[in-house]
Write a protein that holds these residues in place. Structure first.
Motif, PDB file in Angstrom:
ATOM      1  N   PRO A   1       0.793  -1.117   0.202  1.00  0.00           N
ATOM      2  CA  PRO A   1       0.072  -0.279  -0.064  1.00  0.00           C
ATOM      3  C   PRO A   1       0.906   1.372  -0.088  1.00  0.00           C
ATOM      4  CG  PRO A   1       0.244  -1.005   2.238  1.00  0.00           C
ATOM      5  CD  PRO A   1       0.826  -1.841   1.127  1.00  0.00           C
ATOM      6  N   GLU A   2       0.097   2.521  -0.315  1.00  0.00           N
ATOM      7  CA  GLU A   2       1.027   3.702  -0.268  1.00  0.00           C
ATOM      8  C   GLU A   2       1.881   4.102   0.794  1.00  0.00           C
ATOM      9  OE1 GLU A   2       2.348   5.156  -3.212  1.00  0.00           O
ATOM     10  OE2 GLU A   2       1.648   3.617  -4.109  1.00  0.00           O
ATOM     11  N   ARG A   3       0.738   3.979   1.851  1.00  0.00           N
ATOM     12  CA  ARG A   3       1.031   4.368   3.207  1.00  0.00           C
ATOM     13  C   ARG A   3       2.290   3.563   3.926  1.00  0.00           C
ATOM     14  NH1 ARG A   3      -1.558   0.407   5.699  1.00  0.00           N
ATOM     15  NH2 ARG A   3      -3.381  -0.256   4.351  1.00  0.00           N
ATOM     16  N   ASP A   4       2.821   4.181   4.763  1.00  0.00           N
ATOM     17  CA  ASP A   4       3.693   3.253   5.765  1.00  0.00           C
ATOM     18  C   ASP A   4       2.797   2.108   6.381  1.00  0.00           C
ATOM     19  OD1 ASP A   4       6.052   2.720   7.154  1.00  0.00           O
ATOM     20  OD2 ASP A   4       5.810   4.043   8.951  1.00  0.00           O
ATOM     21  N   GLU A   5       3.580   1.108   6.831  1.00  0.00           N
ATOM     22  CA  GLU A   5       2.835  -0.216   7.137  1.00  0.00           C
ATOM     23  C   GLU A   5       3.625  -0.901   8.046  1.00  0.00           C
ATOM     24  OE1 GLU A   5       1.792  -4.131   4.202  1.00  0.00           O
ATOM     25  OE2 GLU A   5       3.616  -2.921   3.797  1.00  0.00           O
ATOM     26  N   THR A   6       3.260  -1.598   9.039  1.00  0.00           N
ATOM     27  CA  THR A   6       3.867  -2.125  10.081  1.00  0.00           C
ATOM     28  C   THR A   6       4.521  -3.647   9.470  1.00  0.00           C
ATOM     29  OG1 THR A   6       2.116  -3.825  10.826  1.00  0.00           O
ATOM     30  CG2 THR A   6       1.754  -1.740  11.971  1.00  0.00           C
ATOM     31  N   VAL A   7       5.363  -3.673  10.272  1.00  0.00           N
ATOM     32  CA  VAL A   7       6.285  -4.926   9.820  1.00  0.00           C
ATOM     33  C   VAL A   7       5.555  -6.169   9.695  1.00  0.00           C
ATOM     34  CG1 VAL A   7       8.498  -6.519  10.681  1.00  0.00           C
ATOM     35  CG2 VAL A   7       8.372  -4.203  11.044  1.00  0.00           C
ATOM     36  N   PHE A   8       4.802  -6.473  10.714  1.00  0.00           N
ATOM     37  CA  PHE A   8       3.707  -7.543  10.685  1.00  0.00           C
ATOM     38  C   PHE A   8       2.707  -7.581   9.551  1.00  0.00           C
ATOM     39  CE2 PHE A   8      -0.030 -10.113  12.017  1.00  0.00           C
ATOM     40  CZ  PHE A   8       0.507 -11.136  12.320  1.00  0.00           C
TER      41      PHE A   8
ATOM     42  N   LEU B   1       7.922  -0.866   8.768  1.00  0.00           N
ATOM     43  CA  LEU B   1       8.614  -1.526   8.010  1.00  0.00           C
ATOM     44  C   LEU B   1       9.683  -0.526   7.620  1.00  0.00           C
ATOM     45  CD1 LEU B   1       9.127  -4.127   6.341  1.00  0.00           C
ATOM     46  CD2 LEU B   1       8.123  -2.983   4.202  1.00  0.00           C
ATOM     47  N   ALA B   2       9.546   0.690   6.924  1.00  0.00           N
ATOM     48  CA  ALA B   2      10.382   1.327   6.132  1.00  0.00           C
ATOM     49  C   ALA B   2      11.334   1.857   7.172  1.00  0.00           C
ATOM     50  CB  ALA B   2       9.705   2.746   5.683  1.00  0.00           C
ATOM     51  N   ALA B   3      10.961   2.078   8.433  1.00  0.00           N
ATOM     52  CA  ALA B   3      12.076   2.524   9.401  1.00  0.00           C
ATOM     53  C   ALA B   3      12.955   1.527   9.991  1.00  0.00           C
ATOM     54  CB  ALA B   3      11.453   3.138  10.323  1.00  0.00           C
TER      55      ALA B   3
END
Ligand SMILES: Cc1cc2nc3c(=O)[nH]c(=O)nc-3n(C[C@H](O)[C@H](O)[C@H](O)COP(=O)(O)OP(=O)(O)OC[C@H]3O[C@@H](n4cnc5c(N)ncnc54)[C@H](O)[C@@H]3O)c2cc1C
Length: 468
Positions: free
Chosen positions: A142-149, A182-184
């Motif tokens: 998805p375009e937004r930041d997402e959790t690692v899980f 995830l990204a961070a």
């Protein structure tokens, strides 16, 4: 008239670095090594340099309060260590420590190191393994930041997310995979997906490139480097960096206020006011936020929104290698949230770095607390020891009495990069920079020792370019 004895000393410096953990120490040293700038003062609140890196030799054991080691896949750390004369005392982990384990269903399962081994391993149930092989066909990000899980569940399925990926997040961040970005936290994984559309395709491309260039490539589950430490432990690095700085390092000097007077920063401590042209903050996020309140108020909220989790480390030594009635070899094991074992994982230090324990002994290092069970980190010594012994007894089937025990507690253990972290970091860095202040260290772009040393080098470069 004689000057008043209570009048505080004033020092002038070109660059002041506040916070004498590995980031601050490395930044001061990079300024000298890369840019020939020695007009630096490093100000540290406690009576020792090194922050989270702390080692002690006791009865033949190298007891590590904080990091156990660093991976050799980051050139800056190796370059820094060799430049200051520590190349000869680097100690790599043994080959035996390539064997890693994850607790599932109360049993230790080997982490496979190749796709073929994974296909037949018992780490995940068959349905979970089959789902992992469907990774190339997973939905796009998805375009937004997402959790690692969420990322892991989307790409490799819920079982692998709960067991494999949750363990990985526990091992690096002592964190909660359902909250971390995830990204961070794993920017390379995010990049693999956006560049290749799939982790599998990215790994194949990486292996092909490595084969072409004749370099070895880490297997899919490997960490992509070999763990290293120094003879006498990790603190050797900050100690040597601190020695080089000499009296430019001010210990036992907590900074209480940061303001400006014309072209100068004024750094206030109990005993001195330090005037500096430029300032670098390498403190935990909360401390950095407090110091920026007057000069960069827009940085305060983003920094205060970077939580840390508490961690306790319990190290136990056993004077017989058969203390548990079975071999205890390899790197150690991690515990995913689904296991509810009361501990985050245990490293087999005697097997990773045999020189860190007496011959024919076992030396185990167990982490407790973190985002999952923060209260565990505040248990008293007896309760911590019985929690660890109960967990080990369930896993190994025996409860031997340790010969020696050491306990370390960190109330602000590891920074947690929750969803939206990178945007908050950008805001904080922009606001601080507009006021002429740089930020670097574990609250921002990577918590590992390698990440801190890399950030320190980048900060030194910006300071060198913009100070005169
Ligand atoms: C238990 C544990 C295990 C870990 N294991 C590993 C590992 O195996 N490998 C790895 O790569 N990383 C590991 N890490 C992470 C890594 O050790 C840290 O993220 C890193 O050392 C942090 O360095 P830093 O410079 O950002 O901050 P810190 O080490 O926290 O240093 C900040 C310094 O600022 C000082 N300070 C605070 N306030 C003030 C003030 N007002 N004025 C002046 N000084 C101030 C503090 O006293 C401190 O010395 C581990 C961390 C922990 C806690």
């Amino acid at each position: 008239m004689l000057p008043s004895l209570t009048m505080s000393e004033t020092t002038r410096t070109r660059i002041a670095i506040i916070g004498g953990g590995i980031t601050g120490l490395a930044a001061a040293t990079w300024l000298e090594l890369d840019h020939g700038i020695g007009d630096v003062v490093l100000i540290e609140a406690s009576d020792r340099a090194g922050g989270k890196i702390r080692s002690r030799i006791d009865a033949g054991h190298t007891v590590e309060w904080g990091p156990q080691g660093f991976l050799d896949n980051a050139p800056d750390t190796l370059e820094l260590a060799t430049s200051i004369g520590l190349g000869e005392v680097l100690v790599p982990a043994t080959d035996a420590s390539a064997d890693r384990f994850i607790l599932r269903g109360g049993r230790l399962r080997a982490v496979p190191t190749s796709p073929v081994a994974f296909a037949t391993s018992d780490l995940l149930p068959l349905s979970g393994r089959l789902r992992v092989f469907g990774e190339p066909f997973a939905r796009r990000r998805p375009e937004r930041d997402e959790t690692v899980f969420d990322f892991a569940r989307r790409r490799i399925g819920r079982q692998a997310a709960e067991i494999l990926v949750d363990s990985m997040v526990t091992g690096v961040f002592a964190g909660d995979s359902t909250r971390l970005s995830l990204a961070a936290t794993f920017p390379r994984m995010a990049a693999m997906e956006s560049e290749h559309g799939s982790l599998t395709r990215a790994l194949i491309a990486k292996m092909r490139a490595a084969r072409k260039s004749g370099r070895a490539s880490a297997g899919p589950s490997g960490p992509g480097g070999i763990l290293h430490t120094f003879a006498e432990g990790m603190e050797r690095l900050p100690r040597q960096l601190a020695d080089r700085l000499g009296d430019r390092l001010r210990l036992t000097t907590p900074v209480s206020r940061l303001t400006r007077n014309g072209g100068n920063f004024l750094i206030e401590t109990d005993t001195a006011t330090i005037r500096a042209d430029r300032v670098l903050l390498t403190l935990p996020a909360g401390g950095a936020g407090s110091l920026l309140a007057e000069l960069a108020p827009d940085a305060v909220n983003p920094l205060r929104s970077t939580p840390t989790v508490p961690i306790a480390v319990l190290m136990a030594s056993y004077d017989r290698t058969d203390a548990f009635g079975r071999p205890v070899d390899g790197f150690g094991f991690l515990v995913p949230k689904t296991e509810e074992a009361g501990i985050l994982g245990t490293l087999f230090c005697h097997s990773i770095f045999p020189g860190q324990a007496p011959d024919r002994s076992l030396f185990l290092r167990t982490m407790l607390g973190g985002a999952r069970e923060p209260d565990q980190a505040h248990l008293d010594d007896d309760a911590l020891l019985s929690t660890v012994r109960a967990a080990h007894s369930r896993i190994f089937g025996r409860d031997p009495e340790p010969t020696r025990v050491w306990i370390a507690r960190w109330s602000e253990g590891i920074s947690q990069y929750t969803v939206g972290h990178l945007d908050r970091v950008d805001t904080a860095v922009r606001a601080a920079r507009a006021a002429g202040i740089e930020l670097a260290g574990s609250p921002y772009r990577g918590v590992s020792v390698n990440d801190c040393i890399r950030q320190a080098r980048a900060a030194a470069q910006r300071l060198a370019r913009t100070s005169h």
